[in-house]
Design an enzyme around this catalytic site. Structure first.
Site, PDB file in Angstrom:
ATOM      1  N   ALA A  13       0.726  -1.195  -0.155  1.00  0.00           N
ATOM      2  CA  ALA A  13       0.165   0.175   0.133  1.00  0.00           C
ATOM      3  C   ALA A  13       0.987   1.121   0.066  1.00  0.00           C
ATOM      4  O   ALA A  13       0.550   2.195  -0.633  1.00  0.00           O
ATOM      5  CB  ALA A  13      -0.973   0.010   1.261  1.00  0.00           C
ATOM      6  N   LEU A  14       1.936   1.245   0.613  1.00  0.00           N
ATOM      7  CA  LEU A  14       2.862   2.441   0.937  1.00  0.00           C
ATOM      8  C   LEU A  14       3.950   2.095  -0.001  1.00  0.00           C
ATOM      9  O   LEU A  14       4.734   1.125   0.130  1.00  0.00           O
ATOM     10  CB  LEU A  14       3.391   2.551   2.211  1.00  0.00           C
ATOM     11  CG  LEU A  14       3.901   3.823   2.514  1.00  0.00           C
ATOM     12  CD1 LEU A  14       3.207   5.127   2.077  1.00  0.00           C
ATOM     13  CD2 LEU A  14       4.580   3.803   3.972  1.00  0.00           C
ATOM     14  N   TYR A  47      10.495  10.521 -15.964  1.00  0.00           N
ATOM     15  CA  TYR A  47      11.386  10.884 -14.909  1.00  0.00           C
ATOM     16  C   TYR A  47      12.926  10.802 -15.310  1.00  0.00           C
ATOM     17  O   TYR A  47      13.764  11.528 -14.562  1.00  0.00           O
ATOM     18  CB  TYR A  47      11.243   9.866 -13.568  1.00  0.00           C
ATOM     19  CG  TYR A  47       9.874  10.113 -13.087  1.00  0.00           C
ATOM     20  CD1 TYR A  47       8.558  10.951 -13.534  1.00  0.00           C
ATOM     21  CD2 TYR A  47       9.277   9.275 -12.046  1.00  0.00           C
ATOM     22  CE1 TYR A  47       7.449  11.041 -12.926  1.00  0.00           C
ATOM     23  CE2 TYR A  47       8.064   9.267 -11.586  1.00  0.00           C
ATOM     24  CZ  TYR A  47       7.046   9.986 -11.953  1.00  0.00           C
ATOM     25  OH  TYR A  47       5.830  10.250 -11.430  1.00  0.00           O
TER      26      TYR A  47
END
Length: 290
Positions: A13-14, A47
């Site tokens: 999730a993180l 990026y």
């Protein structure tokens, strides 16, 4: 803490984001994140640091199957064949054969024919086992509807700007209705601090008061808010202390009242670019070969 994507794949999730991390800073930052415990790393072709993300993963000594790698196709590589080649460019730079999650970086509504072709390429890559999950980024409700009408696989992820000051509730609702997980970029409102006339969420009185009650920072409170509401969050930093702080959010729980008070901070002001403003004419640029 994992989230289960709509195809059954488990995703941390993180995660750790590397937007605006210079290539020369990226290896050290990702290495620090992996040492801290992050197992999801989010990068993008645009990026310019996919190669350095891959290098940090290789030198970490952590088995490849324990790290969830997410990257994004830039609009210049949209179109079916072009996106298949974009996958080869990204995997070549990261140094892997398979990506855990590959998403389209922008909706490109002015050339949605190319967007649809790009997403169909993602569907092919998924069917071939070259990616484990596919998704989108910065897609608004109408973009999600257009995509659904032209493709067959519901995005596993929609990565959008979400922080207490800009919550995009209609998009989040559309994601939830479709079974798509909302993934927050700028989850702690960093974008509000470096844009003109921005108010820093780190100085917000409500967030500071909640943080003080737990001996935590406002950033940690914001990340906890995302996690408890079922979102994935991608904080970014190049400082080891901040990287560690952002991961230290699993030992406290916000109350329903505190969650509501953070929800009430929404100003509905977007700090990132308007998705409709992202055009090939304005933002197209060549993504180098691997």
């Amino acid at each position: 803490m994992n989230l289960t994507l709509n195809n059954g794949v488990a995703m941390p999730a993180l995660g750790f984001g590397v937007f605006q991390a210079a290539p020369e800073e990226t290896v050290a930052a990702v290495s620090s994140a992996l040492e801290t415990g992050y197992r999801l790393v989010d990068t993008a072709a645009a990026y310019g640091n996919e190669r350095e993300v891959g290098e940090a993963i290789r030198v970490s000594g952590i088995p490849r199957d324990e790290i969830f790698i997410e990257t994004k196709v830039w609009i210049s590589d949209y179109g079916y064949d072009e996106t298949l080649h974009a996958f080869e460019k990204s995997t070549g730079k990261v140094g892997v054969d398979q990506l855990d999650l590959l998403i389209l970086h922008q909706a490109l509504p002015s050339r949605f024919d190319l967007t649809a072709g790009a997403y169909k390429a993602l569907e092919t890559l998924l069917a071939d086992g070259r990616v484990r999950a596919i998704g989108v980024s910065n897609f608004m409700v109408d973009h999600l509807q257009r995509l659904a009408a032209e493709t067959s696989i519901v995005p596993a992820i929609n990565q959008i700007e979400v922080h207490p000051y800009f919550q995009q509730r209609a998009v989040q609702a559309a994601d939830a209705a479709a079974g798509t997980i909302t993934q927050a970029w700028s989850p702690i409102g960093g974008i509000t601090t470096y844009r003109p006339n921005g108010a820093s969420a780190f100085d917000d009185k409500t967030l500071k008061a909640i943080a003080a009650s737990y001996g935590k920072s406002p950033a940690q409170v914001m990340l906890r808010w995302h996690l408890q509401q079922g979102r994935s969050a991608l904080p970014k930093s190049v400082r080891p202390a901040r990287i560690a702080e952002n991961f230290d959010v699993f030992d406290f729980e916000l109350t329903a009242e505190q969650l509501s008070s953070i929800d009430a901070l929404d100003t509905d002001v977007r700090r990132g670019p308007e998705p409709a403003d992202i055009t090939l004419e304005s933002f197209g640029r060549e993504i180098p070969e691997a």
